[in-house]
Design a protein around this motif. Structure first.
Motif, PDB file in Angstrom:
ATOM      1  N   LYS A   1       0.813  -1.212   0.000  1.00 40.96           N
ATOM      2  CA  LYS A   1       0.000   0.000   0.000  1.00 40.96           C
ATOM      3  C   LYS A   1       0.848   1.264   0.000  1.00 40.96           C
ATOM      4  O   LYS A   1       0.447   2.297  -0.533  1.00 40.96           O
ATOM      5  CB  LYS A   1      -0.911   0.017   1.233  1.00 40.96           C
ATOM      6  N   HIS A   2       2.016   1.206   0.626  1.00 40.52           N
ATOM      7  CA  HIS A   2       2.829   2.400   0.813  1.00 40.52           C
ATOM      8  C   HIS A   2       3.998   2.456  -0.166  1.00 40.52           C
ATOM      9  O   HIS A   2       5.037   3.038   0.128  1.00 40.52           O
ATOM     10  CB  HIS A   2       3.329   2.468   2.255  1.00 40.52           C
ATOM     11  N   ALA A   3       3.815   1.844  -1.326  1.00 41.43           N
ATOM     12  CA  ALA A   3       4.872   1.815  -2.333  1.00 41.43           C
ATOM     13  C   ALA A   3       5.121   3.207  -2.901  1.00 41.43           C
ATOM     14  O   ALA A   3       4.240   4.065  -2.929  1.00 41.43           O
ATOM     15  CB  ALA A   3       4.490   0.856  -3.456  1.00 41.43           C
ATOM     16  N   GLY A   4       6.353   3.403  -3.396  1.00 44.89           N
ATOM     17  CA  GLY A   4       6.703   4.658  -4.044  1.00 44.89           C
ATOM     18  C   GLY A   4       6.226   4.713  -5.473  1.00 44.89           C
ATOM     19  O   GLY A   4       5.551   3.805  -5.976  1.00 44.89           O
ATOM     20  N   GLY A   5       6.614   5.796  -6.175  1.00 48.56           N
ATOM     21  CA  GLY A   5       6.096   6.052  -7.514  1.00 48.56           C
ATOM     22  C   GLY A   5       6.391   4.961  -8.521  1.00 48.56           C
ATOM     23  O   GLY A   5       5.532   4.586  -9.328  1.00 48.56           O
ATOM     24  N   ILE A   6       7.625   4.433  -8.528  1.00 42.87           N
ATOM     25  CA  ILE A   6       7.998   3.401  -9.493  1.00 42.87           C
ATOM     26  C   ILE A   6       7.159   2.147  -9.271  1.00 42.87           C
ATOM     27  O   ILE A   6       6.645   1.538 -10.225  1.00 42.87           O
ATOM     28  CB  ILE A   6       9.498   3.088  -9.391  1.00 42.87           C
ATOM     29  N   ALA A   7       7.011   1.748  -8.012  1.00 44.08           N
ATOM     30  CA  ALA A   7       6.244   0.549  -7.714  1.00 44.08           C
ATOM     31  C   ALA A   7       4.765   0.726  -8.062  1.00 44.08           C
ATOM     32  O   ALA A   7       4.117  -0.196  -8.556  1.00 44.08           O
ATOM     33  CB  ALA A   7       6.411   0.178  -6.242  1.00 44.08           C
ATOM     34  N   VAL A   8       4.226   1.910  -7.804  1.00 48.02           N
ATOM     35  CA  VAL A   8       2.824   2.181  -8.148  1.00 48.02           C
ATOM     36  C   VAL A   8       2.630   2.098  -9.657  1.00 48.02           C
ATOM     37  O   VAL A   8       1.634   1.539 -10.143  1.00 48.02           O
ATOM     38  CB  VAL A   8       2.390   3.557  -7.611  1.00 48.02           C
ATOM     39  N   TYR A   9       3.564   2.660 -10.395  1.00 48.12           N
ATOM     40  CA  TYR A   9       3.517   2.580 -11.868  1.00 48.12           C
ATOM     41  C   TYR A   9       3.466   1.127 -12.323  1.00 48.12           C
ATOM     42  O   TYR A   9       2.613   0.737 -13.136  1.00 48.12           O
ATOM     43  CB  TYR A   9       4.743   3.295 -12.420  1.00 48.12           C
ATOM     44  N   ALA A  10       4.378   0.314 -11.800  1.00 46.86           N
ATOM     45  CA  ALA A  10       4.421  -1.096 -12.186  1.00 46.86           C
ATOM     46  C   ALA A  10       3.136  -1.814 -11.790  1.00 46.86           C
ATOM     47  O   ALA A  10       2.598  -2.635 -12.556  1.00 46.86           O
ATOM     48  CB  ALA A  10       5.632  -1.763 -11.532  1.00 46.86           C
ATOM     49  N   ARG A  11       2.638  -1.501 -10.602  1.00 47.14           N
ATOM     50  CA  ARG A  11       1.420  -2.159 -10.125  1.00 47.14           C
ATOM     51  C   ARG A  11       0.222  -1.819 -10.998  1.00 47.14           C
ATOM     52  O   ARG A  11      -0.596  -2.694 -11.324  1.00 47.14           O
ATOM     53  CB  ARG A  11       1.154  -1.761  -8.676  1.00 47.14           C
ATOM     54  N   GLN A  12       0.078  -0.555 -11.373  1.00 52.70           N
ATOM     55  CA  GLN A  12      -1.064  -0.156 -12.187  1.00 52.70           C
ATOM     56  C   GLN A  12      -1.062  -0.864 -13.539  1.00 52.70           C
ATOM     57  O   GLN A  12      -2.119  -1.264 -14.046  1.00 52.70           O
ATOM     58  CB  GLN A  12      -1.062   1.360 -12.384  1.00 52.70           C
TER      59      GLN A  12
END
Length: 391
Positions: free
Chosen positions: A17-28
């Motif tokens: 849940k508290h991932a940074g921008g790069i991880a959020v990008y990959a997750r989306q």
């Protein structure tokens, strides 16, 4: 899913849940592609993000290596920080556990997002690998070693600026640009404000490090003639220095450090602020700018080529030279004193942000995966929504 690809995403914090921008990008991208392909997400265990657990993606976890023991290593005189160590620990566990076997048995193509993962996994797995360049990396011994030993032949970058840098400065061939998208159901102007204030408010979201321009922002706020409230979201190794600088500048009572906030809570902070400010010195995209724009919050940021991918100066945002605190103070002061201009910039920025679709970008990545496994030209399973796509 009949005739779908089996796509793997490997990143240590893509699921939390508290991932940074790069991880959020990959997750989306993983979430989006899971609607039309078999998607496997390989990540460390933790408090998983709802959008991932609610998707069709299958999550395969390793133990969580982001623990105090690794943080303690960052204080030792080692030529490596704690963050790469946690990534290497995850790969080591994957090798001795059954994760590598799972990848070989279940995945047609594996996507990695940083140098250590790509270097090691491209030599450990039996499937094609794709490298995503998501940050403004520099050359050096690590890059030279990676270029020599990686077996990855397919690469993509997060922005046209970064694609040029990776190609011209680092010598990697970039096959595609896969831009970030924006979840407009989440980031919109009607999000419930997360805070209220009796004075004009400025919001900063990002890591608390000098490269993000946080100290420039503190200096500029201290220079403002009218009292303002600065809300800071994020953590980083410079947090204690940020607090010290606030005391030295006499603005301690004007600044609130929220610490870490989950990605799902951010829209309310954007809508609560009068101005969003990210005076970053270097960035490959600066996703938080686009999120603020999607919420209709006028943005003051820096004149970087990557940011111009979505922000046109004086049309849908305001830019200043990186490190120029005088220009930053002037831009903030003028915008805070001009509600009509804030309203116009906010509306224009909202319209621009809506042109960035995760669906369109996922379709691009799916086509690249097909190329990597030798199935280019096949009919894509992922149907991008009929939305305008940024150039």
């Amino acid at each position: 899913m009949e005739n779908s690809m089996r796509i793997g995403f490997y990143h240590d914090s893509i699921g939390t849940k508290h991932a940074g921008g790069i991880a959020v990008y990959a997750r989306q991208l993983a979430v989006e592609l899971s609607s039309s392909n078999e998607v496997y997400v390989y990540t460390q265990d933790g408090d998983m993000a709802h959008d991932l657990t609610a998707s069709h993606a299958e999550v395969v976890t390793t133990p969580n290596f982001d623990v105090p023991a690794f943080e303690m290593l960052s204080s030792l005189p080692l030529p490596i920080s704690s963050q790469p160590l946690t990534k290497l620990a995850m790969i080591a566990w994957s090798s001795y556990g059954d994760v590598i076997d799972h990848i070989n048995e279940h995945v047609d193509v594996l996507i990695c997002f940083n140098m250590p993962d790509d270097l090691l996994l491209s030599n450990l797995v039996d499937v094609p690998t794709i490298r995503g360049f998501l940050s403004d990396v520099s050359g050096g011994v690590g890059t030279a070693a990676h270029k020599r030993y990686t077996t990855t032949d397919t690469n993509f970058a997060i922005s046209p600026y970064l694609a040029d840098h990776v190609s011209n400065s680092l010598g990697y061939a970039v096959d595609e640009v896969v831009l970030p998208g924006l979840d407009t159901d989440q980031f919109h102007e009607n999000a419930e404000p997360a805070f209220s204030c009796d004075r004009p408010s400025i919001l900063f979201v990002g890591r608390l490090i000098e490269a993000k321009g946080i100290f420039d922002l503190l200096d500029a706020v201290a220079m403002l003639e009218e009292p303002v409230h600065l809300r800071i979201i994020g953590t980083g190794h410079a947090e204690s220095e940020v607090r010290r600088r606030c005391r030295e500048l006499g603005i301690k009572d004007d600044v609130t450090l929220e610490g870490e906030v989950s990605h799902g809570e951010l829209p309310g902070y954007y809508t609560a602020a009068d101005v969003f400010c990210l005076p970053t010195h270097v960035d490959s995209f600066a996703m938080v700018n686009l999120e603020a724009m999607g919420c209709g919050t006028p943005v003051v940021t820096t004149d970087l080529e990557a940011i111009k991918t979505y922000l046109t100066p004086d049309e849908n945002g305001v830019v200043v030279p990186p490190g120029d605190t005088d220009a930053l103070e002037t831009a903030l002061s003028e915008l805070l004193l001009d509600p009509a201009r804030r309203q116009v910039l906010g509306a224009r920025s909202r319209d621009r942000a809506r042109q960035f679709s995760w669906s369109q970008q996922a379709a691009r990545l799916e086509r690249l995966c097909a190329v990597a496994i030798g199935e280019e030209g096949t009919e894509p399973k992922h149907k991008a929504k009929a939305e305008s796509i940024p150039p």
